[in-house]
Structures are given as C-alpha cells and as structure tokens.
Design an enzyme around this catalytic site. Sequence first.
Site, PDB file in Angstrom:
ATOM      1  CD  GLU A 136      -5.068  35.457 -45.022  1.00 41.31           C
ATOM      2  OE1 GLU A 136      -5.223  34.529 -44.212  1.00 41.31           O
ATOM      3  OE2 GLU A 136      -5.296  35.344 -46.249  1.00 41.31           O
ATOM      4  CB  THR A 151     -10.024   8.002 -28.520  1.00 45.03           C
ATOM      5  OG1 THR A 151      -9.291   9.045 -29.170  1.00 45.03           O
ATOM      6  CG2 THR A 151      -9.234   7.494 -27.336  1.00 45.03           C
ATOM      7  CG  LEU A 152     -15.064   5.807 -30.845  1.00 44.66           C
ATOM      8  CD1 LEU A 152     -16.450   5.372 -30.383  1.00 44.66           C
ATOM      9  CD2 LEU A 152     -14.774   5.261 -32.238  1.00 44.66           C
ATOM     10  CG  HIS A 161     -32.717  43.953 -19.428  1.00 48.25           C
ATOM     11  ND1 HIS A 161     -31.899  44.607 -20.315  1.00 48.25           N
ATOM     12  CD2 HIS A 161     -32.676  44.646 -18.259  1.00 48.25           C
ATOM     13  CE1 HIS A 161     -31.390  45.679 -19.714  1.00 48.25           C
ATOM     14  NE2 HIS A 161     -31.835  45.724 -18.467  1.00 48.25           N
ATOM     15  N   GLY A 185      -5.674  26.108 -44.421  1.00 49.47           N
ATOM     16  CA  GLY A 185      -6.844  25.373 -44.892  1.00 49.47           C
ATOM     17  C   GLY A 185      -6.692  23.874 -44.729  1.00 49.47           C
ATOM     18  NE  ARG A 186      -9.140  19.774 -41.275  1.00 50.95           N
ATOM     19  CZ  ARG A 186      -8.265  19.122 -40.496  1.00 50.95           C
ATOM     20  NH1 ARG A 186      -7.383  19.824 -39.801  1.00 50.95           N
ATOM     21  NH2 ARG A 186      -8.283  17.815 -40.393  1.00 50.95           N
ATOM     22  N   GLY A 218     -12.745  11.572 -33.833  1.00 55.16           N
ATOM     23  CA  GLY A 218     -12.090  12.193 -34.989  1.00 55.16           C
ATOM     24  C   GLY A 218     -11.221  13.379 -34.634  1.00 55.16           C
ATOM     25  CB  VAL A 219      -9.771  16.026 -36.843  1.00 58.73           C
ATOM     26  CG1 VAL A 219      -9.027  17.341 -36.644  1.00 58.73           C
ATOM     27  CG2 VAL A 219      -8.983  15.102 -37.753  1.00 58.73           C
TER      28      VAL A 219
HETATM   29  P1  NAD Z   1      -9.078  28.794 -43.244  1.00 62.25           P
HETATM   30  O1  NAD Z   1      -9.561  28.559 -44.616  1.00 62.25           O
HETATM   31  O2  NAD Z   1     -10.009  29.279 -42.201  1.00 62.25           O
HETATM   32  O3  NAD Z   1      -7.905  29.887 -43.278  1.00 62.25           O
HETATM   33  C1  NAD Z   1      -6.763  29.722 -44.046  1.00 62.25           C
HETATM   34  C2  NAD Z   1      -6.206  31.097 -44.301  1.00 62.25           C
HETATM   35  O4  NAD Z   1      -4.927  30.954 -44.861  1.00 62.25           O
HETATM   36  C3  NAD Z   1      -7.046  31.894 -45.279  1.00 62.25           C
HETATM   37  O5  NAD Z   1      -7.286  33.156 -44.734  1.00 62.25           O
HETATM   38  C4  NAD Z   1      -6.155  31.965 -46.524  1.00 62.25           C
HETATM   39  O6  NAD Z   1      -6.342  33.140 -47.257  1.00 62.25           O
HETATM   40  C5  NAD Z   1      -4.771  31.878 -45.928  1.00 62.25           C
HETATM   41  N1  NAD Z   1      -3.742  31.321 -46.777  1.00 62.25           N
HETATM   42  C6  NAD Z   1      -3.839  30.272 -47.633  1.00 62.25           C
HETATM   43  N2  NAD Z   1      -2.648  30.009 -48.198  1.00 62.25           N
HETATM   44  C7  NAD Z   1      -1.754  30.910 -47.680  1.00 62.25           C
HETATM   45  C8  NAD Z   1      -0.364  31.147 -47.848  1.00 62.25           C
HETATM   46  N3  NAD Z   1       0.376  30.386 -48.658  1.00 62.25           N
HETATM   47  N4  NAD Z   1       0.205  32.161 -47.160  1.00 62.25           N
HETATM   48  C9  NAD Z   1      -0.540  32.923 -46.314  1.00 62.25           C
HETATM   49  N5  NAD Z   1      -1.852  32.745 -46.123  1.00 62.25           N
HETATM   50  C10 NAD Z   1      -2.459  31.746 -46.780  1.00 62.25           C
HETATM   51  O7  NAD Z   1      -8.310  27.466 -42.826  1.00 62.25           O
HETATM   52  P2  NAD Z   1      -7.710  26.994 -41.426  1.00 62.25           P
HETATM   53  O8  NAD Z   1      -7.590  28.131 -40.484  1.00 62.25           O
HETATM   54  O9  NAD Z   1      -6.494  26.215 -41.766  1.00 62.25           O
HETATM   55  O10 NAD Z   1      -8.820  26.018 -40.906  1.00 62.25           O
HETATM   56  C11 NAD Z   1      -9.179  24.916 -41.729  1.00 62.25           C
HETATM   57  C12 NAD Z   1     -10.627  24.611 -41.582  1.00 62.25           C
HETATM   58  O11 NAD Z   1     -10.853  24.012 -40.324  1.00 62.25           O
HETATM   59  C13 NAD Z   1     -11.529  25.835 -41.611  1.00 62.25           C
HETATM   60  O12 NAD Z   1     -11.868  26.213 -42.912  1.00 62.25           O
HETATM   61  C14 NAD Z   1     -12.706  25.342 -40.856  1.00 62.25           C
HETATM   62  O13 NAD Z   1     -13.529  24.650 -41.749  1.00 62.25           O
HETATM   63  C15 NAD Z   1     -12.121  24.369 -39.860  1.00 62.25           C
HETATM   64  N6  NAD Z   1     -12.001  24.983 -38.535  1.00 62.25           N
HETATM   65  C16 NAD Z   1     -13.111  25.459 -37.923  1.00 62.25           C
HETATM   66  C17 NAD Z   1     -13.014  26.040 -36.687  1.00 62.25           C
HETATM   67  C18 NAD Z   1     -14.250  26.569 -36.022  1.00 62.25           C
HETATM   68  O14 NAD Z   1     -15.346  26.194 -36.437  1.00 62.25           O
HETATM   69  N7  NAD Z   1     -14.118  27.451 -35.038  1.00 62.25           N
HETATM   70  C19 NAD Z   1     -11.787  26.162 -36.053  1.00 62.25           C
HETATM   71  C20 NAD Z   1     -10.683  25.660 -36.699  1.00 62.25           C
HETATM   72  C21 NAD Z   1     -10.808  25.072 -37.941  1.00 62.25           C
END
Ligand code: NAD
Length: 471
Positions: A205, A40-41, A445, A272-273, A43-44
């Site tokens: 974290e 489907t279109l 308000h 992270g990604r 993406g993630v």
């Molecule tokens: P993130 O970068 O927000 O958080 C990753 C966290 O993991 C950081 O706080 C980092 O310090 C920690 N970390 C890294 N390696 C670690 C380790 N080995 N042990 C413990 N902690 C560690 O990344 P995410 O939560 O995976 O999300 C990925 C990306 O997806 C985000 O950066 C964002 O761009 C996107 N996203 C956005 C939204 C939104 O807009 N609401 C929601 C979900 C995801």
Amino acid sequence: MSQTLHADVVVLGAGPGGYAAAFRAADLGKSVILIDKGQTLGGVCLNRGCIPSKALLHLARVKSESSEVEQFGLTFQEPQWDLEKVKQWKDKRVVGRLTKGIAALAKARKVQVLTGSGVFTSSGSLEVTQADGVVEVTYTDVIIAVGSHPTKIPSFPEDPRIMNSTGALELDGVPEELLIIGGGYIGLEMGTIYSALGSNITVVEFMPNLLPGADPDVVKPLEQRLKKDFKSIRTGTKVQGITPHDDHLEVSIEGKKSVEKLKVDKVLVAVGRRPNTHGSGFENIGIDIDERGFIKVDEHRQTNIPHVYAIGDITGDPMLAHKATYEGKVAAEYICGEPAAYDVKVIPAVIFTDPEIAWAGLTETQAKEQGVEYDKGVFPWSASGRALALGRTEGFSKALFDKESGKLIGMSIVGTNAGDLIAEAVLAMEMGADAEDISLIIHPHPSLSESVGNAAEIVAGSITDLFAPKN
Ligand code: NAD
C-alpha cells in the site's frame, strides 16, 4: 437498423443503481427499457463484486472461527476446501439466484430488458447492439448507470497472472504467493479470502496506513489480526514494476529504505476504480464530464442535458452500491413528477473484513482536519458481554458529537458485524439525534448493538458499563 423501440424511461446499465431506477420508474407508471451488456442483470456488484465476495468472506470467517473456538473447548478437524463446490455455490446458489430474482422482478413489472451495448446517437436515442442485431431505442427520459471498472497500472505487462477483482473472484486456483497491490476495500477483503484459502499474502500500500479513508485507531485491530494471517503488510511502499517469468512473477517494490524483489505466483491489482466514461457515446450528445471522467449532475441527478440523468459510480465518489441505489430512486421519482432530491447527510462505508470496519459521517481525522469541535465516546468491546461470548473483544464503537449542537456527526466501528451495527448511527445522524437521544433508546441485551448506545452514554454522562471517575 431493423427495429425501433420506445419507452418513457430508458435505463442504461443494470447494476444496483440501474435496476432500482428502472423498477421504481415502472412502479410509478412509466414504460421502461433496461439495457445492459452483461448476460445477467445486477452489474458488477451482484455478478463479480459485492455479493460473490461476501459469500467467500463468509466461508473465510467460518474457517477462522472453527479454529479459534478450540481455545474455548470446541475442536473441529482441519477444514478442507472443495474449490469446485465453492465456485458452484457462489455462482449458482448465491449470484445465480439473485440475478434470476432480479430478472423475475423486471418481468413482473413489465420492464423490457435488452442485452447489448447502448451508445447515444442523439439526446433522444440510443443504438443498442445485441447478439442478433442492432436496435434503435428512443425515450422521453434516460438514466445513465454505466458504473466503473478497475484501475489498471499501465506500466504492468499483460499477463493472466496479474488479476483485478473480477479475476480474483473467479477462484481460478489458489496461488501459493499472492501479492496484493492496494490496501483498500478490495485488497483487504480479497486478501482475507485468499489467506483463508491458503495463499501467503503480501499487501503493498503506498499510503502510510491501510484503508487510508478510515481512522487509524479503527484500522488497528484489523491490522493486528491481518499481521498474523498475512505474510507481510508493506505500507508506504510502491511497486516499481513486474517482470513475468515462466514459473513466477518478479515484483520490485520500493519501500521507505530500500528496493526489494519479490517472487510471487499471482498479483491482484486493487488500486481503485475509474468511471466508465468511454464507449457509450456521451461525447455524441455533449454531456458535461469533469476532469476525472465523472458525469456532472444536480440534486435530481440530472445532467446538463434535459431528460438525461446519471447515477452511481459514473457520477463520482464514493463508488458504493447503496449510494447508486439511492440515486437511482431519486432520478426515477423526479422523472415521474415526485419531489425527490439527493439530500442525504451521510453514506455509510463498510469493509467486510474480519473484524469488519464501518463508519458514517465524519471520521475523527476529518473532524480534526475541518476544525470541527466534538465530544467523543469510545466504548471498548472488551466491556461487552456479547463480544466476550463471541470471543471477539478487539472491537470498539466510537461516536463523535458536535460540541455546539450536541448532534451525532460521526460514528466509526471496528468489530464483528460492524457493517450491520453502523445502520443505527446512520439513522441517528439522518434524524439529528444527540447523545441523550441515543442513550435513551433501549438496545437489546446482550447484543453488539448496545455498544452504539454505550458510546453515546459516555458522552451523555450516563454510562454504567464502564467506570468513569469524576474529575
Ligand atoms: P480503494 O480506493 O478502496 O483502495 C485502493 C488502495 O490502493 C488505496 O488504499 C490506495 O492508497 C492504494 N493505491 C493506489 N495506487 C497504488 C499503487 N500504485 N501502489 C500501492 N497502493 C496503491 O479501491 P479498491 O480497493 O480498488 O476498491 C475500489 C472501490 O470499490 C472502492 O473505493 C469502493 O468504492 C468499492 N468497493 C466497495 C466495497 C465495499 O463496500 N465493501 C468492497 C469492494 C470495493
């Protein structure tokens, strides 16, 4: 190769950036082919990210509100989850409806959709492997929008109980003990969801604070609430390793003082990604890629190769859908001869937890690090009638104004619906508004949006909802 197709513009990847680029190019008169390997279109973000997580976060919020209003005199029975029904709603009525909508929008614009993996074979062509064979696709211009994938921790064993965000969103059961590695966007949003579903949540974290990108004072009200809802939050802690056992996973974590072993049912890795640098044949045409795997682009989102553009997560941080959409439109418009360039001042960031956290422009931490002098207005939501009426007074709105120019340079908000409220600050910063400009806007308000105006009034010296004694 059985078939060759040609389009003015080919877009590789149909996430929020890719489909926006394809639709904009089509609307500006180009013939367009949109290629994605997903069924489907969207993406993630749409299929297994932003949208399904927001659906589940909504239910989590309704659940917590339904018990919190008891203190105000409204009592519900203990909420019951019907996981199958939730999944149906999320997959069919939320995600399915949107993906169908995008397919219909593509059809209406005569955008040809190919379901398959595209690999560059030359700077003017791609080979697309579909279920029923391989097609060659040639183009005048191409926009790469292939996105990113969850970062893996290579030392962890392969085990289905170790999930990423995609697995967690499938709602394949509710673990009694869930360990979340990473206290960022995904960790805290998914933690909120699974906590509402009944899991005991432990967050690990490795930085000293949750959401390291946000100001610590903004994170505090969220953290205080999460500390009540979650079993434990371990900051400044890293995971040494995971050992799978038949009936549990043993996770060793190393905190500031000691090493501990935890017994959990599942682990969510949310650290992270990474960009999808490999698998699309970028190397076949010599696209410039930086040391972190991101494609290098200019202000038109053009790569080092003429007619080859890139947008979204593959071009770098922040990896946010709304940035990708904006870039997709810039690239498409530039290709179509419009004077488009990526020149945004600020990109809002929102964490859809409860309370939400949102910021745009400089955080206070960044302002200090960069030596920027600022005036600060912080409006506590305990003084907001609307926040009181909602029973949610823990939030605040913090505005930073440049000392010299007087312009708004940063806004951070924590509280219910902060993600919607931040839009006003984004507009203000893009328009170069100062404290007086914002304070002279009539805000409705009683609304939470008043808090943005109030924060500006504090700096403008015209606040009446607080008493600020004169020195
Ligand atoms: P993130 O970068 O927000 O958080 C990753 C966290 O993991 C950081 O706080 C980092 O310090 C920690 N970390 C890294 N390696 C670690 C380790 N080995 N042990 C413990 N902690 C560690 O990344 P995410 O939560 O995976 O999300 C990925 C990306 O997806 C985000 O950066 C964002 O761009 C996107 N996203 C956005 C939204 C939104 O807009 N609401 C929601 C979900 C995801």
